[in-house]
Enzyme design. Structure first.
Site, mmCIF file in Angstrom:
data_model
loop_
_atom_site.group_PDB
_atom_site.id
_atom_site.type_symbol
_atom_site.label_atom_id
_atom_site.label_comp_id
_atom_site.label_asym_id
_atom_site.label_seq_id
_atom_site.Cartn_x
_atom_site.Cartn_y
_atom_site.Cartn_z
ATOM 1 N N LYS A 99 0.578 -0.944 0.054
ATOM 2 C CA LYS A 99 -0.118 0.011 -0.171
ATOM 3 C C LYS A 99 1.068 1.159 0.045
ATOM 4 O O LYS A 99 2.080 1.212 0.754
ATOM 5 C CB LYS A 99 -0.944 0.068 1.254
ATOM 6 C CG LYS A 99 -1.926 1.060 1.360
ATOM 7 C CD LYS A 99 -2.794 0.852 2.525
ATOM 8 C CE LYS A 99 -3.853 2.024 2.690
ATOM 9 N NZ LYS A 99 -4.727 2.000 3.712
ATOM 10 N N SER B 163 -10.099 -0.505 6.999
ATOM 11 C CA SER B 163 -9.563 -0.343 5.493
ATOM 12 C C SER B 163 -8.722 -1.693 5.016
ATOM 13 O O SER B 163 -8.339 -1.435 3.984
ATOM 14 C CB SER B 163 -8.608 0.700 5.464
ATOM 15 O OG SER B 163 -9.260 1.729 5.360
ATOM 16 N N SER C 191 -9.627 1.924 2.758
ATOM 17 C CA SER C 191 -8.779 2.696 1.818
ATOM 18 C C SER C 191 -7.973 1.887 1.307
ATOM 19 O O SER C 191 -7.157 2.222 0.210
ATOM 20 C CB SER C 191 -8.036 3.675 2.688
ATOM 21 O OG SER C 191 -7.460 3.148 3.861
HETATM 22 N N1 GLN Z 1 -13.285 4.172 6.148
HETATM 23 C C1 GLN Z 1 -12.609 4.766 7.603
HETATM 24 C C2 GLN Z 1 -12.238 6.034 7.261
HETATM 25 O O1 GLN Z 1 -12.400 6.725 6.496
HETATM 26 C C3 GLN Z 1 -11.477 3.858 7.831
HETATM 27 C C4 GLN Z 1 -10.377 4.189 7.018
HETATM 28 C C5 GLN Z 1 -9.222 3.352 7.302
HETATM 29 O O2 GLN Z 1 -9.330 2.282 8.129
HETATM 30 N N2 GLN Z 1 -7.902 3.695 7.001
HETATM 31 O O3 GLN Z 1 -11.808 6.701 7.918
#
Ligand code: GLN
Length: 492
Positions: A84, A183, A159
């Site tokens: 990532k 995410s 994400s």
């Molecule tokens: N969707 C969640 C957010 O937007 C979690 C994102 C994540 O786990 N990095 O914060």
């Protein structure tokens, strides 16, 4: 080869049926052909990947001809992997899905990257992601959205959506992700993968660009629980450079994987099975639970009475930490700097206004607000108290069960644009995953069925340091079912 497990790849490399250079070339060629469709990778460097593969082949040659694969993480030598783009990678651009870092080449490796480099895994490239890991659909990336390999009109989740799409389309055998509120698990569910978020503190955050430091954890995303167990054994471990890294003995996360499930007690939180879940998701999860009962597990209802507060508490705590973490991006030392400005303050303001996207700005505004004098007690402190109650709920539930199961997401992958205009709808995508981060617990998602051709994920949550048990539960299910082995048509 593209559908082989890590164990099979390790065996093929050890037996010299294939070299790391050949294997790496195979995946690089697939990326070249298919990445324009999926947009899963944002940075590639064929020469660097192949030179790492050559070094791995030299290491493998020293192990001896016709050998069997080494035990433990050493078995991973020569196997390609994607990271990532939130992990710093020396000499490679690390953009974190943002215009702010679109020109940033990291001078050092993240701990996780270092661990995989040390065992000789070959980095194929960097995967697309929501900007600064804020999102559930990959639509906030500066580099454009990622397409879901099961249906390219749908989001891959976020994400870590680039990592998920890359594994689902078989552009890499495995990838790393990070999980602050879901995410790793949410994109794993939406792309039909196995993904694991470890107990907070098990994997070092050194060199992982910070979103919400008390919630962020790195973890593996792969085709199976067995692959995740191998990867986690390589990436976990104490690191003095992360003050929240836990000093614990190294673990072999594959150690319990073959144990039978007889006697396993599965807790089903009544709050996770109420309204809000799609019927198709409910049916797939119920069928998975029936399979677990066949394997000898028993189920018991448990309560997580404060779980309805997890999304609101998270959207105070995570933005608060993000607003502080992202203050370092000021256009001075690195990252985007506005080309024209009047004075220092104007330079800060313009660089940040130009460098950050809308969702990141929204989080910074919320975070700054909840931390400001007069609101701190009402919002931030209150959210921290709720966080403690949520952790206590889980601790109480785990007195009655070994693992908790339920849906990973309320619905399968949704269409592009379906939630982008309504942040609250988007935030609710993580309704089942966020509490796990607030409590610092390990959680994973495994494929458990399909709805109109789109994968559905089953979430498994363990008590602190319960990774080996969760992986055992996931692996035994994957031995009895084949959801995890199915492949999207578009990857061909
Ligand atoms: N969707 C969640 C957010 O937007 C979690 C994102 C994540 O786990 N990095 O914060």
């Amino acid at each position: 080869m593209i559908n082989s497990s890590l164990k099979e790849l390790a065996a093929a490399l050890a037996a010299k049926k294939i070299s790391s250079v050949e294997l790496t070339t195979l995946f690089l060629d697939r990326i070249e052909k298919l990445n324009p469709t999926f947009n899963a990778f944002v940075t590639l460097d064929r020469d660097k990947a192949l030179s790492a593969a050559r070094a791995a082949d030299e290491r493998l040659a020293k192990v001896g001809a016709g050998g069997t694969a080494a035990a433990g993480p050493a078995a991973l030598t020569g196997i390609p992997l994607a990271h990532k783009d939130i992990f710093c990678t020396a000499g490679w651009r690390t953009a974190c899905g943002s215009k702010m870092l679109a020109n940033f080449v990291s001078p050092y490796d993240a701990h996780v990257v270092e661990r995989f480099n040390n065992v000789g895994m070959v980095m194929l490239g960097k995967c697309n992601m929501d900007e600064f890991a804020m999102g559930s659909s990959n639509e906030t990336s500066h580099f454009g959205p990622v397409k879901n390999p099961w249906d390219i009109t749908c989001v891959p989740g976020g994400s870590s959506g680039g990592s998920a799409a890359a594994v689902a389309a078989r552009l890499t055998p495995a990838a790393t992700g990070t999980d602050t509120g879901g995410s790793i698990r949410q994109p794993a569910a939406l792309c039909g993968l196995t993904g694991l978020k470890p107990t907070y503190g098990v994997v070092s955050r050194y060199g992982m660009i910070a979103f919400a430091s008390s919630l962020d954890q790195a973890g593996p995303m792969a085709k199976s629980a067995e692959d995740c167990a191998l990867l986690l054994s390589a990436m976990a471990g104490f690191d003095p450079r992360d003050s929240t890294s836990l000093e614990r003995p190294a673990e072999d996360y594959t150690r319990d994987i073959d144990k039978p499930l007889a006697g396993l007690k599965i807790g089903l939180p009544r709050e996770f099975f109420g309204a809000g879940m799609d019927d198709a998701v409910r049916a797939a999860v119920e069928a998975a639970l029936a399979e677990y009962r066949k394997l000898g597990a028993t189920t018991v209802e448990v309560g997580l009475p404060n779980s309805s507060l997890s999304v609101p508490a998270y959207y105070v705590i995570a933005p608060a930490e993000a607003s502080s973490n992202l203050s370092r991006f000021d256009g001075v030392r690195y990252g985007h700097r506005a080309p024209d400005y009047a004075d220092l303050n104007d330079m800060y303001a313009k660089s940040r206004a130009q460098g950050f996207g809308d969702e990141v700005k929204r989080r910074i505004l919320i975070g700054t607000y909840v931390l400001s004098h007069g609101y701190y007690d009402a919002y931030y402190l209150k959210a921290q108290k709720i966080r403690r109650l949520i952790a206590a709920d889980f601790a109480a539930a785990f007195r009655d069960c070994d693992v908790i199961m339920g849906p990973t997401t309320p619905s399968p992958a949704f269409k592009f644009g379906a939630k982008a205009a309504d942040p609250v709808q988007m935030y609710l995508s993580d309704i089942y995953t966020i509490a796990v981060n607030l409590a610092g617990l390990p959680g994973m998602s495994i494929p458990c069925g399909f709805d109109h051709g789109l994968p559905v994920g089953l979430q498994i949550v363990g008590p602190w340091f319960g990774e080996a048990r969760m992986l055992n539960a996931a692996h035994q299910y994957q031995r009895a079912t084949d959801w995890h082995a199915r492949m999207p048509e578009t990857m061909k």
